[in-house]
Design a protein around this motif. Structure first.
Motif, PDB file in Angstrom:
ATOM      1  N   PRO A 141       0.830  -1.209   0.000  1.00 26.14           N
ATOM      2  CA  PRO A 141       0.000   0.000   0.000  1.00 26.14           C
ATOM      3  C   PRO A 141       0.865   1.260   0.000  1.00 26.14           C
ATOM      4  CG  PRO A 141      -0.670  -1.530   1.736  1.00 26.14           C
ATOM      5  CD  PRO A 141       0.631  -2.026   1.203  1.00 26.14           C
ATOM      6  N   SER A 142       0.298   2.335  -0.464  1.00 27.64           N
ATOM      7  CA  SER A 142       0.998   3.617  -0.452  1.00 27.64           C
ATOM      8  C   SER A 142       1.407   3.977   0.972  1.00 27.64           C
ATOM      9  CB  SER A 142       0.087   4.712  -1.017  1.00 27.64           C
ATOM     10  OG  SER A 142       0.727   5.958  -0.977  1.00 27.64           O
ATOM     11  N   GLY A 143       2.643   4.411   1.126  1.00 28.27           N
ATOM     12  CA  GLY A 143       3.134   4.808   2.436  1.00 28.27           C
ATOM     13  C   GLY A 143       3.758   3.694   3.240  1.00 28.27           C
ATOM     14  N   ALA A 144       3.689   2.458   2.752  1.00 24.39           N
ATOM     15  CA  ALA A 144       4.298   1.339   3.482  1.00 24.39           C
ATOM     16  C   ALA A 144       5.809   1.544   3.564  1.00 24.39           C
ATOM     17  CB  ALA A 144       3.979   0.022   2.792  1.00 24.39           C
ATOM     18  N   PRO A 145       6.414   1.270   4.725  1.00 25.04           N
ATOM     19  CA  PRO A 145       7.853   1.518   4.874  1.00 25.04           C
ATOM     20  C   PRO A 145       8.723   0.610   4.014  1.00 25.04           C
ATOM     21  CG  PRO A 145       6.977   0.378   6.798  1.00 25.04           C
ATOM     22  CD  PRO A 145       5.799   0.786   5.973  1.00 25.04           C
ATOM     23  N   ASP A 146       8.181  -0.532   3.602  1.00 26.80           N
ATOM     24  CA  ASP A 146       8.966  -1.466   2.789  1.00 26.80           C
ATOM     25  C   ASP A 146       8.479  -1.505   1.339  1.00 26.80           C
ATOM     26  OD1 ASP A 146       6.543  -2.642   3.369  1.00 26.80           O
ATOM     27  OD2 ASP A 146       7.376  -4.653   3.700  1.00 26.80           O
ATOM     28  N   ARG A 147       8.034  -0.366   0.860  1.00 27.29           N
ATOM     29  CA  ARG A 147       7.532  -0.293  -0.513  1.00 27.29           C
ATOM     30  C   ARG A 147       8.698  -0.382  -1.502  1.00 27.29           C
ATOM     31  NH1 ARG A 147       2.204   1.719  -3.056  1.00 27.29           N
ATOM     32  NH2 ARG A 147       2.814   3.399  -4.444  1.00 27.29           N
ATOM     33  N   THR A 148       8.474  -1.101  -2.581  1.00 28.07           N
ATOM     34  CA  THR A 148       9.482  -1.321  -3.617  1.00 28.07           C
ATOM     35  C   THR A 148       9.279  -0.346  -4.769  1.00 28.07           C
ATOM     36  OG1 THR A 148      10.009  -3.627  -3.136  1.00 28.07           O
ATOM     37  CG2 THR A 148      10.091  -2.981  -5.447  1.00 28.07           C
ATOM     38  N   ALA A 149      10.380   0.028  -5.405  1.00 25.06           N
ATOM     39  CA  ALA A 149      10.336   0.957  -6.532  1.00 25.06           C
ATOM     40  C   ALA A 149      10.608   0.238  -7.845  1.00 25.06           C
ATOM     41  CB  ALA A 149      11.359   2.069  -6.337  1.00 25.06           C
ATOM     42  N   LEU A 150       9.955   0.704  -8.893  1.00 23.53           N
ATOM     43  CA  LEU A 150      10.166   0.208 -10.248  1.00 23.53           C
ATOM     44  C   LEU A 150      10.568   1.375 -11.152  1.00 23.53           C
ATOM     45  CD1 LEU A 150       7.077  -2.153 -10.738  1.00 23.53           C
ATOM     46  CD2 LEU A 150       9.425  -2.812 -10.168  1.00 23.53           C
ATOM     47  N   PRO A 151      11.465   1.133 -12.105  1.00 20.89           N
ATOM     48  CA  PRO A 151      11.855   2.199 -13.030  1.00 20.89           C
ATOM     49  C   PRO A 151      10.851   2.353 -14.169  1.00 20.89           C
ATOM     50  CG  PRO A 151      13.098   0.221 -13.518  1.00 20.89           C
ATOM     51  CD  PRO A 151      12.231  -0.103 -12.328  1.00 20.89           C
ATOM     52  N   VAL A 152      10.742   3.580 -14.658  1.00 21.58           N
ATOM     53  CA  VAL A 152       9.871   3.887 -15.794  1.00 21.58           C
ATOM     54  C   VAL A 152      10.655   4.781 -16.750  1.00 21.58           C
ATOM     55  CG1 VAL A 152       7.669   4.848 -16.548  1.00 21.58           C
ATOM     56  CG2 VAL A 152       7.858   3.845 -14.263  1.00 21.58           C
ATOM     57  N   ALA A 153      10.792   4.351 -17.993  1.00 23.30           N
ATOM     58  CA  ALA A 153      11.465   5.156 -19.006  1.00 23.30           C
ATOM     59  C   ALA A 153      10.476   5.506 -20.109  1.00 23.30           C
ATOM     60  CB  ALA A 153      12.659   4.410 -19.596  1.00 23.30           C
ATOM     61  N   GLY A 154      10.642   6.683 -20.685  1.00 23.23           N
ATOM     62  CA  GLY A 154       9.761   7.082 -21.775  1.00 23.23           C
ATOM     63  C   GLY A 154      10.112   8.461 -22.289  1.00 23.23           C
ATOM     64  N   ASP A 155       9.699   8.731 -23.521  1.00 22.65           N
ATOM     65  CA  ASP A 155       9.977  10.015 -24.161  1.00 22.65           C
ATOM     66  C   ASP A 155       8.789  10.964 -24.105  1.00 22.65           C
ATOM     67  OD1 ASP A 155      12.404   8.841 -24.836  1.00 22.65           O
ATOM     68  OD2 ASP A 155      11.725   8.265 -26.847  1.00 22.65           O
ATOM     69  N   ASP A 156       7.596  10.418 -23.919  1.00 23.61           N
ATOM     70  CA  ASP A 156       6.370  11.207 -23.894  1.00 23.61           C
ATOM     71  C   ASP A 156       6.047  11.538 -22.436  1.00 23.61           C
ATOM     72  OD1 ASP A 156       3.466  11.711 -23.629  1.00 23.61           O
ATOM     73  OD2 ASP A 156       3.361  11.219 -25.761  1.00 23.61           O
ATOM     74  N   ALA A 157       6.192  12.804 -22.070  1.00 23.28           N
ATOM     75  CA  ALA A 157       6.050  13.199 -20.665  1.00 23.28           C
ATOM     76  C   ALA A 157       4.651  12.918 -20.125  1.00 23.28           C
ATOM     77  CB  ALA A 157       6.388  14.677 -20.506  1.00 23.28           C
ATOM     78  N   SER A 158       3.636  13.179 -20.932  1.00 25.88           N
ATOM     79  CA  SER A 158       2.265  12.959 -20.476  1.00 25.88           C
ATOM     80  C   SER A 158       2.001  11.477 -20.235  1.00 25.88           C
ATOM     81  CB  SER A 158       1.278  13.510 -21.504  1.00 25.88           C
ATOM     82  OG  SER A 158      -0.053  13.211 -21.133  1.00 25.88           O
ATOM     83  N   ALA A 159       2.420  10.639 -21.172  1.00 24.25           N
ATOM     84  CA  ALA A 159       2.219   9.198 -21.020  1.00 24.25           C
ATOM     85  C   ALA A 159       2.997   8.668 -19.826  1.00 24.25           C
ATOM     86  CB  ALA A 159       2.640   8.475 -22.294  1.00 24.25           C
ATOM     87  N   LYS A 160       4.212   9.167 -19.642  1.00 28.61           N
ATOM     88  CA  LYS A 160       5.026   8.702 -18.517  1.00 28.61           C
ATOM     89  C   LYS A 160       4.353   9.057 -17.189  1.00 28.61           C
ATOM     90  CE  LYS A 160       9.591   9.116 -18.556  1.00 28.61           C
ATOM     91  NZ  LYS A 160      10.941   9.747 -18.427  1.00 28.61           N
ATOM     92  N   THR A 161       3.796  10.241 -17.102  1.00 31.30           N
ATOM     93  CA  THR A 161       3.096  10.648 -15.882  1.00 31.30           C
ATOM     94  C   THR A 161       1.926   9.714 -15.592  1.00 31.30           C
ATOM     95  OG1 THR A 161       3.723  12.971 -16.135  1.00 31.30           O
ATOM     96  CG2 THR A 161       1.781  12.510 -14.797  1.00 31.30           C
TER      97      THR A 161
END
Length: 238
Positions: A141-161
């Protein structure tokens, strides 16, 4: 609630679908074999899930997950994803896909090659660097102390958001990994690829598909991306 279209319901696509319905996001699933082959998965996922053709899945999705083998993406008409925010999970595996000269020569990244076909799409790369069975293990859940991160790559700023917001809803922190040209940093054998999420980084390759995961916070992921060194793609055998 926006709808998620999912083209390709293998291990990664199905794992994303399970997280989506758990987060209250409707999904429209599709594959190359037809909606009737998805009855069991739809039944498992419940009332927020339905199956359709690839055309129906693409049309329904406010965001479309593209989770098919590299060699299969050109069979999907580019017009279906025009103007769509697309989450591309594609990896290049020579043992499965055969050799692709442009990738072996490192002239483009895998998702840059995919985008060449889907030129009108806002294509982002994510969920390609984590093993499918680690996805439910690490979602929090959002805010969990053990939350994992994933990378996101992209050229389109709106789509990436949009895709980064979706990833946050699915139970992960999203880290901006730059443009598609930098997505090699979390492609196979790179520092930010699947082994980063193993509880035991020394796990042998032949045991990875059963090995447990351990959380990777955003700062550790950013460090792995920063320290990544180019992989000699032509030397890869898997």
């Amino acid at each position: 609630m926006p709808t998620l279209g999912i083209i390709g319901t293998g291990n990664i696509g199905a794992a994303i679908a399970r997280l989506a319905v758990s987060a209250g996001i409707p999904v429209v699933l599709s594959n190359s074999r037809g909606p009737e082959t998805l009855a069991s998965l739809v039944s498992e996922l419940g009332p927020l899930a339905s199956a359709g053709t690839i055309e129906q899945s693409a049309a329904a999705g406010d965001i479309v997950v593209l989770s098919v083998p590299l060699t299969a993406h050109t069979a999907i008409p580019a017009s279906l994803l025009e103007g769509k925010a697309v989450l591309d999970t594609t990896n290049y595996y020579p043992f499965r896909d055969g050799r692709v000269a442009e990738l072996d020569e490192e002239r483009v990244t895998t998702s840059e090659l995919v985008l060449r076909h889907f030129q009108g799409a806002g294509l982002t790369k994510a969920f390609n660097n984590i093993l499918a069975h680690h996805i439910p293990q690490l979602a929090r859940p959002s805010g969990a102390p053990d939350r994992t991160a994933l990378p996101v790559a992209g050229d389109d700023a709106s789509a990436k958001t949009k895709v980064m917001s979706l990833i946050e809803q699915l139970g992960f922190d999203a880290v901006d990994a730059g443009p598609l040209a930098e997505s090699w940093r979390f492609e196979p054998e790179a520092r930010a690829y699947t082994k980063l999420y193993l509880a035991d980084p020394a796990t042998p390759d032949d045991r990875m598909l059963e090995a447990p995961a351990a959380p990777v916070p955003a700062e550790r992921l950013r460090d792995a991306l920063k320290r990544a060194e180019p992989v000699r793609v032509a030397a890869r055998t898997f």
